[in-house]
Motif scaffolding. Structure first.
Motif, PDB file in Angstrom:
ATOM      1  N   SER A 266      19.992  13.836 -12.698  1.00  0.00           N
ATOM      2  CA  SER A 266      18.640  13.272 -12.612  1.00  0.00           C
ATOM      3  C   SER A 266      17.664  14.313 -12.083  1.00  0.00           C
ATOM      4  CB  SER A 266      18.603  12.045 -11.693  1.00  0.00           C
ATOM      5  OG  SER A 266      19.048  10.885 -12.355  1.00  0.00           O
TER       6      SER A 266
ATOM      7  N   GLY B 244      23.461   6.692  -9.387  1.00  0.00           N
ATOM      8  CA  GLY B 244      22.367   6.459 -10.320  1.00  0.00           C
ATOM      9  C   GLY B 244      21.032   6.933  -9.813  1.00  0.00           C
TER      10      GLY B 244
ATOM     11  N   ALA C 179      27.726   2.373 -18.097  1.00  0.00           N
ATOM     12  CA  ALA C 179      26.340   2.798 -17.903  1.00  0.00           C
ATOM     13  C   ALA C 179      25.388   1.637 -18.186  1.00  0.00           C
ATOM     14  CB  ALA C 179      26.013   3.975 -18.817  1.00  0.00           C
TER      15      ALA C 179
ATOM     16  N   ARG D  84      29.610  11.895 -16.052  1.00  0.00           N
ATOM     17  CA  ARG D  84      28.654  12.871 -15.541  1.00  0.00           C
ATOM     18  C   ARG D  84      27.268  12.237 -15.452  1.00  0.00           C
ATOM     19  NH1 ARG D  84      30.783  16.956 -19.945  1.00  0.00           N
ATOM     20  NH2 ARG D  84      32.741  17.633 -18.973  1.00  0.00           N
ATOM     21  N   HIS D  85      26.505  12.721 -14.477  1.00  0.00           N
ATOM     22  CA  HIS D  85      25.146  12.210 -14.250  1.00  0.00           C
ATOM     23  C   HIS D  85      24.289  13.351 -13.742  1.00  0.00           C
ATOM     24  CE1 HIS D  85      22.529  10.344 -10.844  1.00  0.00           C
ATOM     25  NE2 HIS D  85      21.789  10.471 -11.925  1.00  0.00           N
TER      26      HIS D  85
ATOM     27  N   ASP E 182      29.563  14.024 -10.761  1.00  0.00           N
ATOM     28  CA  ASP E 182      30.593  13.713 -11.758  1.00  0.00           C
ATOM     29  C   ASP E 182      31.853  13.236 -11.046  1.00  0.00           C
ATOM     30  OD1 ASP E 182      32.398  16.630 -12.058  1.00  0.00           O
ATOM     31  OD2 ASP E 182      30.385  16.729 -11.232  1.00  0.00           O
TER      32      ASP E 182
ATOM     33  N   GLY F 204      22.155   3.711 -14.017  1.00  0.00           N
ATOM     34  CA  GLY F 204      23.309   4.308 -13.361  1.00  0.00           C
ATOM     35  C   GLY F 204      24.615   3.809 -13.897  1.00  0.00           C
TER      36      GLY F 204
ATOM     37  N   ASN G  15      16.915  11.324 -16.781  1.00  0.00           N
ATOM     38  CA  ASN G  15      18.218  10.906 -16.254  1.00  0.00           C
ATOM     39  C   ASN G  15      19.212  10.915 -17.400  1.00  0.00           C
ATOM     40  OD1 ASN G  15      16.844   9.932 -13.713  1.00  0.00           O
ATOM     41  ND2 ASN G  15      15.957   8.532 -15.219  1.00  0.00           N
ATOM     42  N   TRP G  16      20.313  11.616 -17.203  1.00  0.00           N
ATOM     43  CA  TRP G  16      21.295  11.759 -18.269  1.00  0.00           C
ATOM     44  C   TRP G  16      22.677  11.351 -17.762  1.00  0.00           C
ATOM     45  CZ3 TRP G  16      17.593  15.362 -16.996  1.00  0.00           C
ATOM     46  CH2 TRP G  16      16.608  15.618 -17.964  1.00  0.00           C
ATOM     47  N   PHE G  17      23.392  10.612 -18.596  1.00  0.00           N
ATOM     48  CA  PHE G  17      24.727  10.130 -18.258  1.00  0.00           C
ATOM     49  C   PHE G  17      25.642  10.295 -19.471  1.00  0.00           C
ATOM     50  CE2 PHE G  17      21.755   7.893 -15.598  1.00  0.00           C
ATOM     51  CZ  PHE G  17      22.381   7.754 -14.365  1.00  0.00           C
TER      52      PHE G  17
END
Length: 803
Positions: free
Chosen positions: A734, A330, A306, A731-732, A293, A318, A742-744
């Motif tokens: 994986s 990413g 994103a 925020r990321h 983050d 990413g 994978n969350w962003f």
């Protein structure tokens, strides 16, 4: 960008009134009033065309996609862009060139105004929109010359980098030309016109994003040099490792000095940040995990965008910096990565006063100013960098000329490094990608599909034996001082680690430690306090197996271990102080959690403020320099507050404690809890405009966190209600066990268009600790990104079709 340039420039009391500063003589007030009236009149006339920005109409996702610039595209093959409900694009291209072109097209469409402002800052052209107010800011930016290395960087590019950047630029310029028919609302308000971009512009913006976070502290210390007590201040700064890189909403006034300071603070690439990697053997899913983050300005639009992408060479999701053709963090099918600023010193200050005149070159630059005559300024350069003290915003002593030597003026190649990193298939390829990476220095962490994790130092730095113990300014006439710049180190010379025995890695801008059994060379002196680093490790150690949900919870954690310890130590010293009773009641048993609904952090911060100012006054540092200098930073507070307090004579110490406790107790009685004071403002960067700024505030809500909590929402000394304008703004997470895991999330939204449904739609997700999934499997992408834009080469009969 203009947002960071102008953020945090108002000092307000608890009722929200702006402080006016020192009193002036009536005659001066009259002259200033006349000038102000003339400026406001001209501004009012200029703003008439910008009413659309003041009252933007609502725009749906469908409406934004309907005007996507899809005509006359110089593509090689058809391209498909899929969009989800948050206007995140997933681009599928048959050639790398077409992928790059489509990325530029997307950037220009979603963030056209933001990129235009970034270029103005990078090129020292802010006065073209801000008028004479920004004259001295532009002069300082022209001296720093973010584009200085661009010609040589471009000359050295490998063929694949050149082709990718040129295609991205072509897409960005296509979107810019299309915007001429209907420019973003900000253009009319600021007097902007669409203008094509060059590779030199992109490189200058990249260097702007790579500014050295040490500059702010260097420049604040220059103001102190020569004053009594400077040697002690410098020694204490070295001991504390103090950093002045984070702007606070309560700090400063609406001045060019504040604007210049905030530019440097608000655009430094990942000036803060947390990143965590978990090996497969410590993972609850069986796959390695990564969470990152970045910490930057909390103004909107977000600096990041994103994206998802697939072409012959790239398959990744990413975050990209708006206007730049690289993924900063990413995931691809093989690897996930993120980074934090090393806080390494990529610059040195040199006194060039004794250089021969022949070694100082100068030229004149013209500064264009909106609604004001153009003006000229002088820029002087030396073999040791530009003379920064020629800028009125950089303090200096009479007759002294100080140059800034910066790695960013060397032809390092961050774009090639990050393009290669995005294609890396394992840790070795990822590490090799950063040979030649320069600014800003980064701790890069990775997690791979085979379960391994690693960390490396991505930087180019002088080969220093150490740092000066008495003065930050070196003598340019001393060969020993200039010698380190004759040999530059890069990532190949710096330590790295793979597969640590603990199975976890964490980075939070902390002071460097040995990696892989190797002690790093002297890298810098000013690092973040170790609070976040300590807390991240504690949270990871508490779980035998770590899950993606654990990492998401870690990113929203608001506990500060050092605050808890400092509060307990202060309570012991306040045990016999009757005035401290309300504070003691609030702080009893506090664990350092800055929850928005907690009262303890409010009591702690008010007490800290009054004690710090009392101790500064006792040591003759109660003026503006003391209140805004490094002594009010968290590093200084945790290092010196108790020590300085205990060093006072008993009577004066008791008086300082009583007075601070009484004042803090009165402040505490005015508010309910931390969130009542510590606020998160949802606002476009135009909020910083004088008079009209309030029209760009979309919301205001309580928020948890503090200076050095994992969920960072930074602030200075607390005197009342304030907005956190710097912190965890993306925020990321994986999970390498699943290509789709994978969350962003952004603080803000994908779209920079005022009024767009995707302008701030991710703020609720950010506040609730939720995120958006960006999958890699084609079938998942097709299911979760239902809106489709099809792009065809211009030669084909149908240029675009949508369903």
């Amino acid at each position: 960008m203009l947002g960071p340039a102008m953020q945090g420039t108002g000092t307000r009391d608890a009722r929200g009134r702006t402080a006016k500063g020192m009193r002036r003589q009536p005659a001066t007030l009259s002259r200033r009033a006349r000038r102000l009236a003339r400026t406001l009149l001209l501004a009012a006339l200029a703003l008439l065309p910008g009413c659309a920005a003041l009252a933007p109409r609502a725009v749906t996702i469908e409406q934004r996609l309907a005007v996507f610039p899809a005509e006359g595209l110089p593509l090689e093959r058809p391209v498909t862009i899929r969009w989800n409900d948050h206007l995140v694009p997933w681009i599928e291209a048959e050639t790398d060139r077409d992928l790059a072109f489509a990325l530029g097209l997307v950037h220009g469409h979603l963030r056209g105004a933001q990129i235009a402002l970034l270029r103005l800052v990078a090129r020292g052209r802010l006065a073209e929109v801000a008028g004479p107010f920004a004259t001295e800011v532009d002069h300082a930016l022209r001296i720093l010359d973010f584009g200085r290395a661009a010609p040589e960087v471009e000359r050295r590019w490998p063929a694949d980098t050149r082709a990718f950047v040129e295609a991205f630029l072509a897409g960005l310029n296509h979107a810019t030309r299309a915007a001429a028919r209907r420019p973003p609302p900000e253009f009319a308000l600021l007097g902007l016109a669409p203008e094509p971009y060059t590779t030199a512009d992109l490189l200058a913006m990249g260097r702007l994003a790579g500014t050295d976070v040490n500059w702010l502290l260097y420049f604040s210390l220059l103001a102190e040099r020569g004053n009594p007590g400077f040697a002690r201040l410098w020694q204490r700064a070295l001991e504390a490792g103090a950093s002045a890189a984070e702007p606070a909403a309560q700090e400063g006034t609406a001045t060019p000095h504040a604007a210049f300071r905030a530019i440097l603070a608000g655009t430094a690439s990942r000036a803060g940040s947390n990143t965590v990697a978990v090996a497969a053997r410590r993972s609850a899913t069986g796959g390695a995990l990564l969470a990152s983050d970045p910490h930057l300005s909390l103004n909107l639009p977000n600096l990041w965008l994103a994206v998802g992408m697939r072409s012959p060479s790239f398959h990744a999701v990413g975050l990209m910096v708006a206007g730049l053709p690289i993924l900063g963090l990413g995931r691809n099918p093989h690897l996930a990565w993120g980074g934090t600023n090393m806080r390494a010193a990529s610059s040195d200050l040199f006194d060039v006063s004794r250089l021969p005149p022949a070694e100082i070159r100068e030229h004149r630059v013209t500064l264009r100013r909106r609604l004001w005559p153009d003006t000229e300024r002088t820029v002087r350069t030396t073999p040791h960098g530009p003379i920064v003290t020629d800028a009125s915003l950089v303090p200096s002593r009479p007759g002294e000329a100080i140059a800034l030597r910066w790695i960013g003026h060397e032809p390092t190649d961050e774009i090639t490094s990050l393009l290669r990193a995005a294609r890396a298939r394992d840790g070795a390829e990822f590490r090799a990608a950063f040979a030649g990476f320069g600014v800003s220095p980064q701790n890069m962490l990775w997690a791979s599909r085979d379960g391994r994790i690693g960390r490396l130092m991505a930087a180019t730095l002088p080969s220093r034996p150490g740092f000066p113990a008495e003065d930050p300014v070196l003598d340019a006439a001393d060969p020993a001082a200039t010698a380190p710049w004759s040999r530059l180190l890069d990532s190949r010379d710096l330590p790295f680690v793979e597969d640590p025995p603990e199975g976890v890695l964490a980075s939070a801008n902390e002071r460097p430690e040995p990696l892989g059994g190797r002690v790093p060379p002297p890298l810098g002196v000013f690092f973040s306090d170790g609070d976040r680093f300590e807390r991240l490790h504690a949270l990871l150690a508490a779980r035998e197996r770590v899950s993606p949900a654990d990492l998401m919870a870690l990113q929203t954690d608001t506990l500060s271990p050092k605050a808890a310890r400092l509060a307990a130590a202060l309570l012991r010293r306040l045990r016999d102080v009757p005035e401290a009773a309300p504070l003691a009641a609030a702080l009893a048993g506090w664990d350092g959690d800055y929850r928005a609904d907690a009262r303890a952090p409010l009591a702690f911060e008010f007490l800290i403020r009054h004690l710090v100012l009392a101790v500064l006054a006792e040591n003759g540092r109660d003026g503006a320099a003391g209140r805004r200098g490094p002594e009010t930073q968290w590093n200084f507070i945790t290092t010196f507050l108790l020590r300085d307090l205990d060093a006072l004579p008993p009577g004066r110490r008791a008086a300082a404690l009583r007075d601070a406790a009484a004042r803090a107790s009165r402040d505490l009685a005015r508010f309910r809890d931390w969130g009542d004071v510590h606020r998160l403002r949802v606002a476009h960067w135009l909020v910083n405009l004088p008079v009209l700024g309030g029209a760009f505030v979309q919301g205001d809500a309580p928020v948890g966190g503090s200076r050095e909590t994992p969920m960072k929402t930074s602030h200075g000394l607390v005197e009342g209600r304030h907005a956190a304008t710097f912190g965890s703004m993306a925020r990321h997470v994986s999970d390498l066990s699943d290509p789709d895991a994978n969350w962003f999330v952004l603080y803000g939204g994908q779209d920079g268009w005022l009024g767009s449904a995707a302008f701030a739609d991710q703020v609720p997700l950010w506040r609730e600790g939720r995120a958006i999934r960006l999958p890699l499997r084609p079938e998942t992408v097709a299911a979760e990104f239902p809106r489709v834009t099809r792009l065809a080469p211009a030669a084909q009969p149908t240029a675009a079709a949508r369903r």
